[in-house]
Design a protein around this motif. Sequence first.
Motif, PDB file in Angstrom:
ATOM      1  N   VAL A 193       0.852  -1.182   0.000  1.00  0.00           N
ATOM      2  CA  VAL A 193       0.000   0.000   0.000  1.00  0.00           C
ATOM      3  C   VAL A 193       0.893   1.239   0.000  1.00  0.00           C
ATOM      4  CG1 VAL A 193      -1.869   1.230   1.171  1.00  0.00           C
ATOM      5  CG2 VAL A 193      -1.731  -1.276   1.320  1.00  0.00           C
ATOM      6  N   ASP A 194       0.804   2.023  -1.047  1.00  0.00           N
ATOM      7  CA  ASP A 194       1.562   3.272  -1.153  1.00  0.00           C
ATOM      8  C   ASP A 194       0.627   4.417  -0.790  1.00  0.00           C
ATOM      9  OD1 ASP A 194       2.880   5.619  -1.989  1.00  0.00           O
ATOM     10  OD2 ASP A 194       3.997   4.529  -3.532  1.00  0.00           O
ATOM     11  N   PHE A 195       0.737   4.918   0.437  1.00  0.00           N
ATOM     12  CA  PHE A 195      -0.163   5.973   0.905  1.00  0.00           C
ATOM     13  C   PHE A 195       0.120   7.313   0.220  1.00  0.00           C
ATOM     14  CE2 PHE A 195      -0.507   2.938   4.406  1.00  0.00           C
ATOM     15  CZ  PHE A 195      -1.874   2.944   4.648  1.00  0.00           C
ATOM     16  N   VAL A 196       1.352   7.504  -0.258  1.00  0.00           N
ATOM     17  CA  VAL A 196       1.700   8.766  -0.919  1.00  0.00           C
ATOM     18  C   VAL A 196       1.050   8.843  -2.296  1.00  0.00           C
ATOM     19  CG1 VAL A 196       3.579  10.193  -1.816  1.00  0.00           C
ATOM     20  CG2 VAL A 196       3.874   8.954   0.347  1.00  0.00           C
ATOM     21  N   LYS A 197       1.210   7.772  -3.083  1.00  0.00           N
ATOM     22  CA  LYS A 197       0.615   7.743  -4.422  1.00  0.00           C
ATOM     23  C   LYS A 197      -0.860   7.358  -4.384  1.00  0.00           C
ATOM     24  CE  LYS A 197       4.814   6.513  -6.991  1.00  0.00           C
ATOM     25  NZ  LYS A 197       5.430   5.496  -7.885  1.00  0.00           N
ATOM     26  N   GLY A 198      -1.292   6.775  -3.277  1.00  0.00           N
ATOM     27  CA  GLY A 198      -2.665   6.286  -3.206  1.00  0.00           C
ATOM     28  C   GLY A 198      -2.886   5.086  -4.094  1.00  0.00           C
ATOM     29  N   GLU A 199      -1.905   4.165  -4.113  1.00  0.00           N
ATOM     30  CA  GLU A 199      -1.986   2.998  -4.978  1.00  0.00           C
ATOM     31  C   GLU A 199      -1.743   1.724  -4.166  1.00  0.00           C
ATOM     32  OE1 GLU A 199       0.833   3.775  -8.095  1.00  0.00           O
ATOM     33  OE2 GLU A 199      -0.608   4.986  -9.229  1.00  0.00           O
ATOM     34  N   VAL A 200      -2.322   0.609  -4.660  1.00  0.00           N
ATOM     35  CA  VAL A 200      -2.223  -0.677  -3.975  1.00  0.00           C
ATOM     36  C   VAL A 200      -1.819  -1.740  -4.998  1.00  0.00           C
ATOM     37  CG1 VAL A 200      -3.441  -2.422  -2.609  1.00  0.00           C
ATOM     38  CG2 VAL A 200      -4.026   0.005  -2.348  1.00  0.00           C
ATOM     39  N   TYR A 201      -0.766  -2.490  -4.675  1.00  0.00           N
ATOM     40  CA  TYR A 201      -0.243  -3.523  -5.566  1.00  0.00           C
ATOM     41  C   TYR A 201      -0.452  -4.891  -4.897  1.00  0.00           C
ATOM     42  CZ  TYR A 201       2.058   0.688  -7.260  1.00  0.00           C
ATOM     43  OH  TYR A 201       2.294   1.964  -7.717  1.00  0.00           O
ATOM     44  N   VAL A 202      -1.126  -5.790  -5.604  1.00  0.00           N
ATOM     45  CA  VAL A 202      -1.467  -7.107  -5.055  1.00  0.00           C
ATOM     46  C   VAL A 202      -0.739  -8.164  -5.891  1.00  0.00           C
ATOM     47  CG1 VAL A 202      -3.340  -8.667  -4.424  1.00  0.00           C
ATOM     48  CG2 VAL A 202      -3.729  -6.182  -4.398  1.00  0.00           C
ATOM     49  N   VAL A 203       0.239  -8.823  -5.263  1.00  0.00           N
ATOM     50  CA  VAL A 203       1.153  -9.706  -6.001  1.00  0.00           C
ATOM     51  C   VAL A 203       1.037 -11.137  -5.456  1.00  0.00           C
ATOM     52  CG1 VAL A 203       3.549 -10.102  -6.668  1.00  0.00           C
ATOM     53  CG2 VAL A 203       2.703  -7.752  -6.366  1.00  0.00           C
ATOM     54  N   PRO A 204       0.799 -12.123  -6.339  1.00  0.00           N
ATOM     55  CA  PRO A 204       0.571 -13.506  -5.883  1.00  0.00           C
ATOM     56  C   PRO A 204       1.853 -14.325  -5.786  1.00  0.00           C
ATOM     57  CG  PRO A 204       0.143 -13.369  -8.220  1.00  0.00           C
ATOM     58  CD  PRO A 204       0.580 -11.993  -7.793  1.00  0.00           C
ATOM     59  N   LEU A 205       1.828 -15.278  -4.849  1.00  0.00           N
ATOM     60  CA  LEU A 205       2.828 -16.330  -4.788  1.00  0.00           C
ATOM     61  C   LEU A 205       2.078 -17.659  -4.858  1.00  0.00           C
ATOM     62  CD1 LEU A 205       4.000 -13.953  -2.577  1.00  0.00           C
ATOM     63  CD2 LEU A 205       5.973 -15.438  -2.957  1.00  0.00           C
ATOM     64  N   PRO A 206       2.233 -18.410  -5.943  1.00  0.00           N
ATOM     65  CA  PRO A 206       1.505 -19.678  -6.094  1.00  0.00           C
ATOM     66  C   PRO A 206       1.796 -20.636  -4.941  1.00  0.00           C
ATOM     67  CG  PRO A 206       2.556 -19.044  -8.155  1.00  0.00           C
ATOM     68  CD  PRO A 206       3.071 -18.114  -7.117  1.00  0.00           C
ATOM     69  N   ARG A 207       0.791 -21.346  -4.508  1.00  0.00           N
ATOM     70  CA  ARG A 207       0.920 -22.242  -3.350  1.00  0.00           C
ATOM     71  C   ARG A 207       1.861 -23.409  -3.611  1.00  0.00           C
ATOM     72  NH1 ARG A 207      -3.941 -25.854  -1.822  1.00  0.00           N
ATOM     73  NH2 ARG A 207      -2.295 -27.384  -1.656  1.00  0.00           N
ATOM     74  N   ASP A 208       2.132 -23.718  -4.896  1.00  0.00           N
ATOM     75  CA  ASP A 208       2.995 -24.849  -5.239  1.00  0.00           C
ATOM     76  C   ASP A 208       4.458 -24.456  -5.438  1.00  0.00           C
ATOM     77  OD1 ASP A 208       0.861 -26.583  -5.103  1.00  0.00           O
ATOM     78  OD2 ASP A 208       0.469 -26.574  -7.251  1.00  0.00           O
ATOM     79  N   LEU A 209       4.822 -23.209  -5.150  1.00  0.00           N
ATOM     80  CA  LEU A 209       6.221 -22.802  -5.268  1.00  0.00           C
ATOM     81  C   LEU A 209       7.099 -23.677  -4.373  1.00  0.00           C
ATOM     82  CD1 LEU A 209       6.221 -18.885  -5.166  1.00  0.00           C
ATOM     83  CD2 LEU A 209       6.826 -20.324  -7.113  1.00  0.00           C
ATOM     84  N   LEU A 210       8.228 -24.112  -4.902  1.00  0.00           N
ATOM     85  CA  LEU A 210       9.168 -24.895  -4.106  1.00  0.00           C
ATOM     86  C   LEU A 210      10.106 -23.940  -3.375  1.00  0.00           C
ATOM     87  CD1 LEU A 210       9.959 -27.863  -3.540  1.00  0.00           C
ATOM     88  CD2 LEU A 210      11.736 -27.600  -5.278  1.00  0.00           C
ATOM     89  N   ILE A 211      10.169 -24.083  -2.053  1.00  0.00           N
ATOM     90  CA  ILE A 211      10.978 -23.163  -1.240  1.00  0.00           C
ATOM     91  C   ILE A 211      11.776 -23.939  -0.197  1.00  0.00           C
ATOM     92  CG2 ILE A 211       9.562 -21.110  -1.570  1.00  0.00           C
ATOM     93  CD1 ILE A 211       9.258 -23.169   1.637  1.00  0.00           C
ATOM     94  N   ASN A 212      12.737 -23.250   0.399  1.00  0.00           N
ATOM     95  CA  ASN A 212      13.449 -23.760   1.558  1.00  0.00           C
ATOM     96  C   ASN A 212      12.984 -22.994   2.783  1.00  0.00           C
ATOM     97  OD1 ASN A 212      15.223 -25.699   0.301  1.00  0.00           O
ATOM     98  ND2 ASN A 212      16.354 -23.968  -0.556  1.00  0.00           N
ATOM     99  N   LEU A 213      12.679 -23.711   3.844  1.00  0.00           N
ATOM    100  CA  LEU A 213      12.306 -23.066   5.091  1.00  0.00           C
ATOM    101  C   LEU A 213      13.552 -22.488   5.757  1.00  0.00           C
ATOM    102  CD1 LEU A 213       9.926 -25.848   6.483  1.00  0.00           C
ATOM    103  CD2 LEU A 213       9.235 -23.669   5.449  1.00  0.00           C
ATOM    104  N   SER A 224      -0.887 -11.201 -12.109  1.00  0.00           N
ATOM    105  CA  SER A 224      -0.827 -12.640 -12.353  1.00  0.00           C
ATOM    106  C   SER A 224       0.612 -12.976 -12.717  1.00  0.00           C
ATOM    107  CB  SER A 224      -1.765 -13.047 -13.495  1.00  0.00           C
ATOM    108  OG  SER A 224      -3.115 -12.850 -13.131  1.00  0.00           O
ATOM    109  N   VAL A 225       1.045 -14.174 -12.379  1.00  0.00           N
ATOM    110  CA  VAL A 225       2.439 -14.548 -12.617  1.00  0.00           C
ATOM    111  C   VAL A 225       2.658 -14.848 -14.100  1.00  0.00           C
ATOM    112  CG1 VAL A 225       4.294 -16.146 -12.021  1.00  0.00           C
ATOM    113  CG2 VAL A 225       2.546 -15.558 -10.318  1.00  0.00           C
ATOM    114  N   PRO A 226       3.611 -14.178 -14.756  1.00  0.00           N
ATOM    115  CA  PRO A 226       3.934 -14.545 -16.145  1.00  0.00           C
ATOM    116  C   PRO A 226       4.376 -16.008 -16.213  1.00  0.00           C
ATOM    117  CG  PRO A 226       4.943 -12.437 -15.550  1.00  0.00           C
ATOM    118  CD  PRO A 226       4.406 -13.028 -14.278  1.00  0.00           C
ATOM    119  N   ARG A 227       3.751 -16.784 -17.075  1.00  0.00           N
ATOM    120  CA  ARG A 227       3.982 -18.228 -17.102  1.00  0.00           C
ATOM    121  C   ARG A 227       5.425 -18.601 -17.428  1.00  0.00           C
ATOM    122  NH1 ARG A 227      -0.395 -21.546 -16.845  1.00  0.00           N
ATOM    123  NH2 ARG A 227      -2.422 -20.503 -16.788  1.00  0.00           N
ATOM    124  N   GLY A 228       6.122 -17.780 -18.169  1.00  0.00           N
ATOM    125  CA  GLY A 228       7.500 -18.113 -18.527  1.00  0.00           C
ATOM    126  C   GLY A 228       8.485 -18.048 -17.378  1.00  0.00           C
TER     127      GLY A 228
END
Length: 271
Positions: free
Chosen positions: A24-44, A224-228
């Motif tokens: 949330v950018d309160f200065v610009k008054g803009e909101v960016y919503v970015v997804p992380l797919p649930r199947d992403l492989l990660i290290n804890l 949305s995540v670019p498929r490439g």
Amino acid sequence: MTILAVGTNRGFYDLADVIRVVRVDFVKGEVYVVPLPRDLLINLPEAATTYPSPQKINEGYFLGTPVWQIGVDRSGGAALLAQTLAYNFGITTDHYIVVSGQAFRDLIDAMGGLQIYLPAPVKDEHQAHANFPAGNQTLDGYHVWLLARIRKNVGDLGRIQRQSLILKAILDRVTSPAILPRLPEMIKLYHSLVMTDLSPQQMGQLACLLQKMDKPKEHFFFYSVPRGLLKEEGKIIYIGPNKSTVPQDVLLWDDRYKQWLHDALEGKVQP
């Protein structure tokens, strides 16, 4: 303000079905919503948990909850997931909000349902009532929740695109004349349906920002995540404390996806 938003299925102590980072950018008054797919492989992060890696990112929430971590408080899942994002992607979040499936259904019903436009039919014959025609339709909380969960034939990335349609419909409803003036009142009334470390004052600030937007659609950016950038592959991974006996479908990523996440949160790339 950067917020980790998590949607679970059954309750607060469950796998993370939906993961979004919201800046949330309160200065610009803009909101960016970015997804992380649930199947992403990660290290804890080893400093935060004794559970082995690699895991799917949705486990990065579940394994931090009191179900798997004796003695932690209810925010343990959000805390571990936030540390997992920082460890893998270098993303730092300030706050969290977790919405269970039941809470999501109740909140949609409290708004009088959602009007959603589907460009194509959505169907899953393995789930009851999972048959949605193309075009405009008004759905209650249960059917919106069901629509958000279906990924048959489209996978995790296709489901994210569909979930973005739902988020846009929620934005339309929340900013409608019937809801927007009552938003602060509704936040107080339904605050108990979500788990968050946002204070009432901070929730009020977010509501105030929304009320001040002339055209909210022009100030919200749903990505949305670019498929490439991701590769689907079968891998032997850990599911909780146990190693899988057969390969699991996971999404592999590299530095290109990591950079895209940061660029999207800064609004440097188009949704």
